[in-house]
Scaffold this active site. Structure first.
Site, PDB file in Angstrom:
ATOM      1  N   ASP A 167      -0.744 -24.098  -5.588  1.00 36.78           N
ATOM      2  CA  ASP A 167       0.194 -24.038  -4.506  1.00 36.78           C
ATOM      3  C   ASP A 167       1.389 -23.586  -4.593  1.00 36.78           C
ATOM      4  O   ASP A 167       1.540 -22.994  -5.750  1.00 36.78           O
ATOM      5  CB  ASP A 167       0.029 -25.497  -4.088  1.00 36.78           C
ATOM      6  CG  ASP A 167       0.807 -25.772  -2.417  1.00 36.78           C
ATOM      7  OD1 ASP A 167       1.199 -25.090  -1.963  1.00 36.78           O
ATOM      8  OD2 ASP A 167       0.596 -27.050  -1.997  1.00 36.78           O
TER       9      ASP A 167
HETATM   10  C1  BGC Z   1       1.721 -26.189   1.208  1.00 36.91           C
HETATM   11  C2  BGC Z   1       0.385 -25.728   1.304  1.00 36.91           C
HETATM   12  C3  BGC Z   1       0.401 -24.267   2.060  1.00 36.91           C
HETATM   13  C4  BGC Z   1       1.163 -23.302   1.173  1.00 36.91           C
HETATM   14  C5  BGC Z   1       1.402 -21.938   1.584  1.00 36.91           C
HETATM   15  C6  BGC Z   1       2.941 -25.062   0.435  1.00 36.91           C
HETATM   16  O1  BGC Z   1       4.000 -25.537   0.492  1.00 36.91           O
HETATM   17  O2  BGC Z   1       1.860 -27.335   0.192  1.00 36.91           O
HETATM   18  O3  BGC Z   1      -0.246 -26.650   2.093  1.00 36.91           O
HETATM   19  O4  BGC Z   1      -0.811 -23.752   2.227  1.00 36.91           O
HETATM   20  O5  BGC Z   1       2.634 -23.830   1.169  1.00 36.91           O
HETATM   21  O6  BGC Z   1       2.092 -21.957   2.965  1.00 36.91           O
END
Ligand code: BGC
Length: 729
Positions: A262
């Site tokens: 993530d």
């Molecule tokens: C979130 C994810 C997301 C990623 C990319 C993160 O902060 O937890 O769900 O896909 O950002 O935007």
């Protein structure tokens, strides 16, 4: 596809530094201020930028065509970039928030929506979406419940498969399809206290039975990527959790694709308190099984030294890079790095009439009618209503994830939708500040006066209240599940007029609705309905469509009940009464159970269920691998009202005495049935061994003999049940 031989040659030509870049996903500006991505233009060229494997949140056909062209020239081996972004419930045409997609109980519709989202995204250059979110959610305080289809592992599994199939279609090389990344692996939804990013403690029994199925289902549907959660699971952050990413994911779930961290999650291993510095964070996450690092740069900065020290091996790095190259190859990017990217097609597809029509249908299927006293709904054509409240003429109908690529300006407001259907709307207090959560301000008082004036001239009030988009989604946890105090004061003031109130709620989560329901004659929960919100809501209010949405999260009576979910384990002192009983499970100051249960939702008609009948009350199965259907469970359903309606007939099963304590009941199947007034039909479900099996730690999926109860009804509180016994052959 150019094949393994081509990819192997490529891998042999790449330096370790180039491989580390391939494993890096860049974004605009990093939290530490370094510019890693293209967001600010193409002026800055670095070795990392030129050789990076993928970009986050960089899309739009013109931009992608240019960026990919520059990249193909700059990259040492002319390896095309993957463009990834969050297409969560639509790209430009925004469908209801994922929780609202869940309340349609219509996985086929979800698949169609995902396929439309993929088409719109693909022409803008997107190759991968970070969807579906498979997190099981039981605590409405957690802001990310808006991104989940709800509290039921079975229903969530149907939806994660549907989303995956919709995005990926018959193949990610095919036009208008993109690759899907299931997230957040795993248990992120169990964040302590519903606080985002908080720790999770989940034992194996719960983890395998409740938290893994929706991931399993996306993976079985062919999902190409998996993203670990930000959370620490039983003390170990998922990002560097080797048992989770290797044993559970690769061995138990048989996942073969890419694991992408993530956003900045590898950096976050330092504040998590498990790594002393970024080098250790890189080492531990690579060793755990991460292939791509999103936004932070620890792989790029440390892999060379880590290989030299023998802390990670070249084989591990090659495996990760081979997975990335394979995805690019599968998408046909080596032959055509631009795939579907096309500015002309953007004009044709984005927000086109067919996509809007699907979104409108989804809104009408998604909104849940919680109350409709004295049939105050539907409205009659030409009826004059006072249309009041912060969301009554607002375009703030999209949640935060929808706003990544979608725009509020494209939304149809509730006023526009109703006016289009011949409802005369007398406006009142549209200018309310939705972000304001405190008690009434002096400026609100003038607006309340305006609302009362509008109410005076009409026989009915339609009141649109709710949450601002920033009150849910990531980092949108709340300690209080009520509506903001100032909105409640508006409701109280209108209630005092004595006029019937139809309350429409826009929200990213279940809310505490006791007082709202008491003061309203009708309540429609519309979630964040998206681009066609106003039209879809108007279709329901005017009776153009009959409501059919059903809750997929229990609606609590009070915030203190969270987490609350229907499929909980029994206790030694269950409380089934609708009141407090001493020395029984529950609280001394509130009735047990939710205000509205899982599965609940009204229509404009009424249905009658006959008692459940079973084709057998003694059945047998040879062993755990049995698949032969065991019996048929049926009811006769009759539309006892005066108009057509769609009922969601739900099958629940309870394992009365297992080796482990089993949930009080579990949804196992359902059917949406549309009947004309007075029409009847028999609805039958096949009860199969799969519905009865569960995971026993150390043993795996097990089919235990004994007594089971089958319930068929319109929500999780149904008492319409019958028992059967499963014997061993
Ligand atoms: C979130 C994810 C997301 C990623 C990319 C993160 O902060 O937890 O769900 O896909 O950002 O935007």
């Amino acid at each position: 596809m150019l094949g393994q031989k081509y990819r192997k040659q490529l891998l042999e030509q790449m330096t370790l530094r180039e491989k580390a870049a391939e494993m890096s996903q860049l974004w605009g500006e990093n939290p530490d201020g370094t510019l890693m991505g293209l967001r600010r233009g193409f002026q800055k060229s670095t070795h990392l930028m030129d050789n990076a494997g993928s970009f986050l949140g960089f899309n739009g056909a013109e931009l992608v065509l240019e960026a990919q062209r520059l990249h193909m020239e700059a990259s040492a081996h002319h390896i095309p970039l993957l463009f990834m972004t969050d297409v969560i419930h639509g790209y430009k045409t925004i469908f209801p928030s994922v929780l609202g997609i869940g309340t349609t109980w219509d996985p086929d519709l979800a698949e169609e929506m995902a396929s439309v989202a993929a088409a719109e995204a693909s022409v803008s250059g997107v190759h991968v979406t970070f969807s579906p979110m498979a997190d099981l959610v039981r605590d409405a305080r957690w802001g990310r419940v808006t991104e989940s289809t709800g509290e039921d592992p079975y229903l969530n599994s149907l939806f994660t498969a549907a989303f995956t199939k919709g995005y990926q279609g018959d193949g990610i090389d095919k036009p208008f399809h993109i690759a899907s990344c299931v997230k957040h692996f795993a248990g992120y939804g169990a964040a302590e206290g519903g606080r985002d990013y908080d720790s999770t403690q989940i034992g194996d029994y719960q983890f395998y039975n409740d938290y893994l199925p929706a991931f399993q289902s996306a993976i079985d549907a062919g999902c190409e990527l998996v993203m670990p959660g930000f959370n620490a699971l039983n003390g170990m952050p998922c990002t560097c959790n080797k048992n989770l990413l290797s044993d559970v994911l690769r061995k138990y779930l048989q996942f073969k694709g890419i694991v992408i961290s993530d956003c900045t999650a590898i950096w976050e291993l330092v504040p998590h308190g498990v790594c002393a510095d970024n080098a250790e964070a890189a080492e531990r996450s690579l060793n755990a099984g991460i292939d791509i690092e999103m936004v932070s740069s620890t792989f790029y900065e440390n892999l060379e030294a880590l290989v030299e020290r023998g802390d990670v091996t070249m084989e591990q790095i090659d495996e990760a890079v081979e997975r990335i190259l394979l995805l690019k190859d599968k998408m046909g990017l080596f032959e055509n790095p631009y795939k579907d990217t096309d500015p002309e097609k953007e004009k044709e597809l984005h927000l086109c009439a067919a996509h809007r029509a699907l979104a409108r249908k989804a809104v009408a299927e998604s909104a849940v009618l919680l109350k409709n006293q004295n049939q105050v709904l539907p409205l009659k054509k030409g009826e004059k209503i006072a249309l009041i409240g912060p969301l009554s003429d607002s375009r703030e109908l999209i949640d935060v994830w929808g706003l990544v690529n979608g725009e509020e300006k494209d939304c149809v407001t509730i006023r526009e939708g109703l006016s289009d259907q011949n409802i005369i709307c007398v406006p009142g207090c549209h200018q309310w500040n939705l972000r304001e959560m405190d008690a009434v301000h002096p400026s609100d008082e003038a607006l309340i006066a305006e609302a009362l004036q509008a109410a005076e001239t009409c026989d009915k009030i339609v009141l649109a209240l709710g949450e601002h988009p920033s009150m849910s989604s990531e980092a949108g946890s709340r300690s209080d599940l009520s509506l903001p105090a100032n909105q409640m004061e508006l409701l109280h003031a209108l209630y005092r007029t004595g006029k019937p109130i139809i309350t429409i709620l826009i929200s990213g989560r279940p809310l505490v609705l006791g007082e709202i329901a008491e003061h309203s004659d009708a309540v429609l929960m519309a979630w964040f309905p998206g681009t066609e919100g106003g039209n879809g809501i108007a279709d329901l209010l005017t009776g153009q469509c009959s409501p059919s949405g059903r809750l997929t999260m229990s609606m609590p009576r009070a915030t203190g009940q969270a987490p609350i979910y229907y499929n909980h384990l029994p206790t030694g002192r269950p409380n089934d009464a609708d009141k407090y009983e001493s020395f029984k499970n529950g609280y001394i100051d509130i009735y047990p159970g939710p205000l509205y249960p899982f599965g609940y939702g009204l229509t404009y008609t009424t249905f009658d269920y006959s008692p459940v009948s079973l084709s057998a009350d003694q059945v047998s199965a040879a062993d755990d691998s049995s698949e032969e259907p065991l019996l048929l469970a049926s009811i006769t359903l009759t539309n006892t009202g005066t108009c057509e309606g769609t009922e969601t007939v739900q099958l629940y099963i309870q394992d009365v005495a297992g080796t482990y304590s089993r949930p009080v009941r579990m949804l196992k199947d359902f059917r949406k049935v549309t009947l004309q007034p007075k029409e009847s039909t028999v609805v039958s479900f096949s009860v199969t061994p799969d519905m009865l099996k569960y995971y026993i730690p150390g043993k795996g999926l097990t089919l235990e003999k004994g007594l089971f109860r089958v319930f068929i009804g319109s929500d999780a509180n149904t008492t319409n049940g019958k028992e059967f016994t499963l014997n061993r052959k």
